[in-house]
Design a protein around this motif. Structure first.
Motif, mmCIF file in Angstrom:
data_model
loop_
_atom_site.group_PDB
_atom_site.id
_atom_site.type_symbol
_atom_site.label_atom_id
_atom_site.label_comp_id
_atom_site.label_asym_id
_atom_site.label_seq_id
_atom_site.Cartn_x
_atom_site.Cartn_y
_atom_site.Cartn_z
ATOM 1 N N ASN A 43 42.462 29.825 40.317
ATOM 2 C CA ASN A 43 43.069 31.148 40.100
ATOM 3 C C ASN A 43 43.029 31.418 38.656
ATOM 4 O O ASN A 43 43.962 32.044 37.983
ATOM 5 C CB ASN A 43 44.495 31.670 40.621
ATOM 6 C CG ASN A 43 44.695 32.862 40.597
ATOM 7 O OD1 ASN A 43 44.036 33.929 40.622
ATOM 8 N ND2 ASN A 43 45.966 33.124 40.500
ATOM 9 N N ALA A 44 41.979 30.948 37.845
ATOM 10 C CA ALA A 44 41.971 30.878 36.514
ATOM 11 C C ALA A 44 41.386 32.219 35.976
ATOM 12 O O ALA A 44 41.458 32.635 34.954
ATOM 13 C CB ALA A 44 40.944 29.729 35.891
ATOM 14 N N LEU A 45 40.591 32.884 37.001
ATOM 15 C CA LEU A 45 39.864 34.157 36.622
ATOM 16 C C LEU A 45 40.438 35.352 37.060
ATOM 17 O O LEU A 45 41.033 35.293 38.393
ATOM 18 C CB LEU A 45 38.476 34.123 36.853
ATOM 19 C CG LEU A 45 37.523 32.899 36.537
ATOM 20 C CD1 LEU A 45 36.184 32.843 37.210
ATOM 21 C CD2 LEU A 45 37.700 32.757 34.992
ATOM 22 N N VAL A 46 40.752 36.581 36.405
ATOM 23 C CA VAL A 46 41.271 37.721 36.894
ATOM 24 C C VAL A 46 40.434 39.004 37.173
ATOM 25 O O VAL A 46 40.547 39.566 38.214
ATOM 26 C CB VAL A 46 42.403 38.141 36.176
ATOM 27 C CG1 VAL A 46 43.610 37.109 36.577
ATOM 28 C CG2 VAL A 46 42.248 38.207 34.752
ATOM 29 N N HIS A 47 39.184 39.047 36.276
ATOM 30 C CA HIS A 47 38.439 39.979 36.295
ATOM 31 C C HIS A 47 37.038 39.556 36.145
ATOM 32 O O HIS A 47 36.580 38.973 35.322
ATOM 33 C CB HIS A 47 38.624 41.196 35.390
ATOM 34 C CG HIS A 47 40.205 41.709 35.269
ATOM 35 N ND1 HIS A 47 40.703 42.306 36.607
ATOM 36 C CD2 HIS A 47 41.118 41.721 34.376
ATOM 37 C CE1 HIS A 47 41.934 42.540 36.150
ATOM 38 N NE2 HIS A 47 42.327 42.145 34.976
ATOM 39 N N PHE A 48 35.964 39.599 37.394
ATOM 40 C CA PHE A 48 34.896 38.816 37.325
ATOM 41 C C PHE A 48 34.027 39.729 38.311
ATOM 42 O O PHE A 48 34.488 39.850 39.369
ATOM 43 C CB PHE A 48 35.345 37.629 37.694
ATOM 44 C CG PHE A 48 34.113 36.805 37.817
ATOM 45 C CD1 PHE A 48 33.205 36.472 36.738
ATOM 46 C CD2 PHE A 48 33.901 36.065 39.040
ATOM 47 C CE1 PHE A 48 32.162 35.621 37.035
ATOM 48 C CE2 PHE A 48 32.747 35.463 39.378
ATOM 49 C CZ PHE A 48 31.790 35.289 38.303
ATOM 50 N N ASP A 49 32.807 39.943 37.602
ATOM 51 C CA ASP A 49 31.789 40.670 38.583
ATOM 52 C C ASP A 49 30.512 39.961 38.397
ATOM 53 O O ASP A 49 29.802 40.254 37.443
ATOM 54 C CB ASP A 49 31.834 42.168 38.228
ATOM 55 C CG ASP A 49 30.736 42.750 38.995
ATOM 56 O OD1 ASP A 49 29.960 42.157 39.763
ATOM 57 O OD2 ASP A 49 30.841 44.181 39.173
ATOM 58 N N GLU A 50 30.061 39.086 39.407
ATOM 59 C CA GLU A 50 28.864 38.354 39.219
ATOM 60 C C GLU A 50 27.552 39.392 38.781
ATOM 61 O O GLU A 50 26.879 39.008 38.204
ATOM 62 C CB GLU A 50 28.749 37.678 40.790
ATOM 63 C CG GLU A 50 27.570 36.603 40.755
ATOM 64 C CD GLU A 50 27.376 35.994 42.043
ATOM 65 O OE1 GLU A 50 28.526 35.568 42.449
ATOM 66 O OE2 GLU A 50 26.215 35.913 42.492
ATOM 67 N N ASN A 51 27.539 40.538 39.661
ATOM 68 C CA ASN A 51 26.264 41.514 39.532
ATOM 69 C C ASN A 51 26.211 41.717 38.022
ATOM 70 O O ASN A 51 25.234 42.081 37.376
ATOM 71 C CB ASN A 51 26.528 42.848 40.329
ATOM 72 C CG ASN A 51 26.368 42.192 41.777
ATOM 73 O OD1 ASN A 51 25.541 41.156 42.120
ATOM 74 N ND2 ASN A 51 27.119 42.925 42.441
ATOM 75 N N LYS A 52 27.292 42.072 37.397
ATOM 76 C CA LYS A 52 27.275 42.601 35.913
ATOM 77 C C LYS A 52 26.883 41.322 35.068
ATOM 78 O O LYS A 52 26.197 41.364 34.086
ATOM 79 C CB LYS A 52 28.886 42.776 35.485
ATOM 80 C CG LYS A 52 29.088 44.137 35.960
ATOM 81 C CD LYS A 52 30.498 44.524 35.217
ATOM 82 C CE LYS A 52 31.044 46.057 35.645
ATOM 83 N NZ LYS A 52 32.379 46.455 35.250
#
Lengths: 94, 483
Positions: free
Chosen positions: B42-51
């Motif tokens: 749970n280190a990442l909070v906002h993350f979008d692979e496509n972007k």
């Protein structure tokens, strides 16, 4: 006691935070312990000391009074919880 | 070949330069690691692979001016990225996407770095364990039952776990150095004024600095060089030339004089941390440095000063979160003022409320002189301690944290105990000096231990040089957790 429930209530109002009765007693105890700890600052003689609010030797920073491009209102307003045209909308104030 | 996500930025740059790999290869490696590990951490909070793929594909052509071309980087959630969620891990900033970039983000983009996403943190950076995040705590990759440190816990954990190449954190009282120490990575807090704070959502404006969280010292030097420099958008940013840190740190450290402050070897210092420190000091002496015991007489007052000054500034900075312009707004309110109060009641977590109330108290009429003003005067004494020390010493060495990573929940009931875990890091913020934490050992339970090197203002070069030489003589930074 360094701080009472009434003081916490008063300060929370200054800070514009509503607290539940439970939060109020919880925070009062915790803040009392913290203030008790920071009381060690009282053991120092500070009469001749200048306060350090900032570590850099700062003078006023001036710039040319020129008009620069700013963000368009639509960009600035896009996070507003409520708006009307280019204005933030809130409840009646007076 | 080692997997790309496990490499450092300077190693990847070398591979990119000879044309063996492409930026998309690196991103794929990092994305795979995230898929395998982040559900546990749970280190990442906002993350979008496509972007991320969009950004890699949109990368401008490689040229000599782009120091970080094709290298992915994670950003702590309190640094503004245009049109991307930036929430300080707080409910009150739910849904907030800034209309502008922080200066450090523009600098990263100009240098060809690929923005990956946002890392978890204590709400508004209020904490030393990442447990106050509204998204839940991040777990320490070395022991999932333990905290990663804080407030930049997400940044330190994702770098340690090879879910990232490196990351940007922020440090107000140790929030880069302490989690770096607890996760076994390198964390640097630059001198106050070295890196622009424009676009860093303010916690305590006289203490905050943005800095690198990396796998080795060379990467910290590389990233520092990119983000440093004067910025007219931050009136406290200082106009001094930016040295070529990556090359300067490789010089030797012979005859440097290093102070070991007696006040840091206190009761409460973990025995294994103490032993690692002793060994590290021996190693640094073997490198040709001269280490000597010395005094920073006002050390014991630092925590008290910090928790008055930092909360006072925070109470003022956080007044802007009132439900009017952005973020959350309570719909239960009957009047305008009531809307403020109810929004802040539901929007802020416990620790944020506690700090705002403490800070407001310290600034309020009748208490201002006894608390806030007195704290500022004692801050003068702490600053002088360092000024005197750096007349005689080139650097100061201390443990970064008095203990290795503690268990999740261990200190949440008692804020004061939590505050005391910052005891070795906060003086640097009060004095405005730079500090770096580097791995210097492990406990019997296989938890990382960190060594802190403090330097005089704008002398990041010397502390990074000592850190680099130390790292070349040890293998601690090469150990990686198994998740």
């Amino acid at each position: 006691m360094a701080i009472t429930k009434d003081t916490v209530k008063y300060v929370a109002n200054l800070a514009r935070i509503e607290l539940t009765e439970k939060e109020l007693s919880h925070f009062t105890g915790q803040l009392d312990r913290i203030l008790d700890y920071v009381h060690k600052l009282k053991t120092l003689d500070v009469a001749r000391l200048e306060p350090t609010s900032h570590v850099l030797e700062m003078k006023n920073i001036y710039r040319e009074d020129k008009v620069k491009q700013s963000l368009p209102p639509s960009e600035v307003m896009k996070n507003a919880p409520a708006k009307e045209k280019d204005l933030f909308k809130v409840q009646k104030i007076v | 070949m080692r997997e790309l996500n496990t490499l450092t930025a300077h190693e990847l740059i070398a591979l990119l330069n000879i044309g063996d790999i492409s930026p998309i290869d690196i991103c794929k490696g990092v994305l795979d690691a995230i898929k395998n590990k982040d559900a546990k951490l749970n280190a990442l909070v906002h993350f979008d692979e496509n972007k991320v793929f969009e950004r890699v594909n949109a990368l401008a052509k490689k040229d000599g001016t782009k120091a970080l071309w094709g290298i992915p980087i994670f950003i702590k959630d309190n640094i503004c990225v245009r049109d991307e969620l930036t929430t300080c891990s707080s409910k009150i900033l739910d849904g907030f996407c800034p209309p502008y970039n922080a200066t450090v983000i523009d600098k990263l983009s100009q240098n060809g770095a690929v923005l990956m996403g946002k890392t978890n943190m204590d709400e508004f950076a209020f904490g030393s364990s990442t447990e106050t995040s509204c998204y839940g705590t991040t777990r320490n990759p070395w022991d999932l039952e333990r905290i990663p440190g804080g407030s930049s816990g997400g940044a330190a954990a994702c770098v340690a776990a090879d879910e990232a190449i490196f990351a940007l954190g922020s440090d107000t009282g140790g929030s880069i150095r302490q989690p770096a120490s607890l996760c076994g990575v390198v964390g640097l807090k630059p001198t106050y004024g070295r890196v622009s704070r424009y676009g860093l959502i303010a916690f305590a404006s006289s203490l905050d600095q943005i800095g690198p969280v990396t796998k080795d010292v060379e990467d910290a030097a590389l990233l520092l060089k990119v983000i440093s420099g004067h910025d007219s958008m931050d009136s406290t940013s200082v106009n001094k030339p930016v040295p070529d840190y990556p090359s300067l740190i490789k010089r030797d450290v012979k005859a440097l004089k290093i102070g070991i402050p007696r006040q840091y070897f206190i009761e409460g210092l973990d025995a294994e941390v103490k032993d690692s420190m002793r060994e590290a000091i021996k190693r640094i002496e073997d490198m040709g440095c001269v280490c000597e015991d010395m005094d920073l007489p006002h050390t014991e007052f630092a925590v008290s000063v910090y928790y008055l000054v930092a909360t006072a500034e925070a109470s003022s900075n956080l007044a802007r979160f009132d439900g009017v312009q952005y973020g959350l707004r309570s719909k239960q309110a009957k009047s305008f003022i009531d809307m403020y109060k109810k929004t802040r009641q539901i929007g802020f977590g416990d620790e944020a409320k506690r700090r705002i109330i403490l800070g407001t108290f310290a600034l309020s009429s009748g208490y201002y002189d006894a608390y806030y003003l007195r704290a500022l005067k004692v801050r003068t004494l702490i600053k002088r301690d360092f000024e005197d020390a750096f007349k005689e010493f080139d650097a100061i060495i201390t443990p970064t944290s008095p203990t290795p990573a503690f268990r999740i929940g261990e200190k949440t009931q008692d804020p004061l105990t939590m505050y005391l875990s910052d005891i070795f890091t906060i003086s640097a913020n009060l004095a405005g000096i730079p500090g770096v934490s580097v791995p210097c050992g492990f406990t019997r339970d296989n938890l990382p231990i960190g060594l802190q090197i403090l330097g005089s203002p704008f002398d990041e070069e010397t502390i990074l040089r000592i850190a680099y030489n130390y790292e070349q003589n040890t293998d601690w930074h090469k150990k990686r957790p198994k998740i």
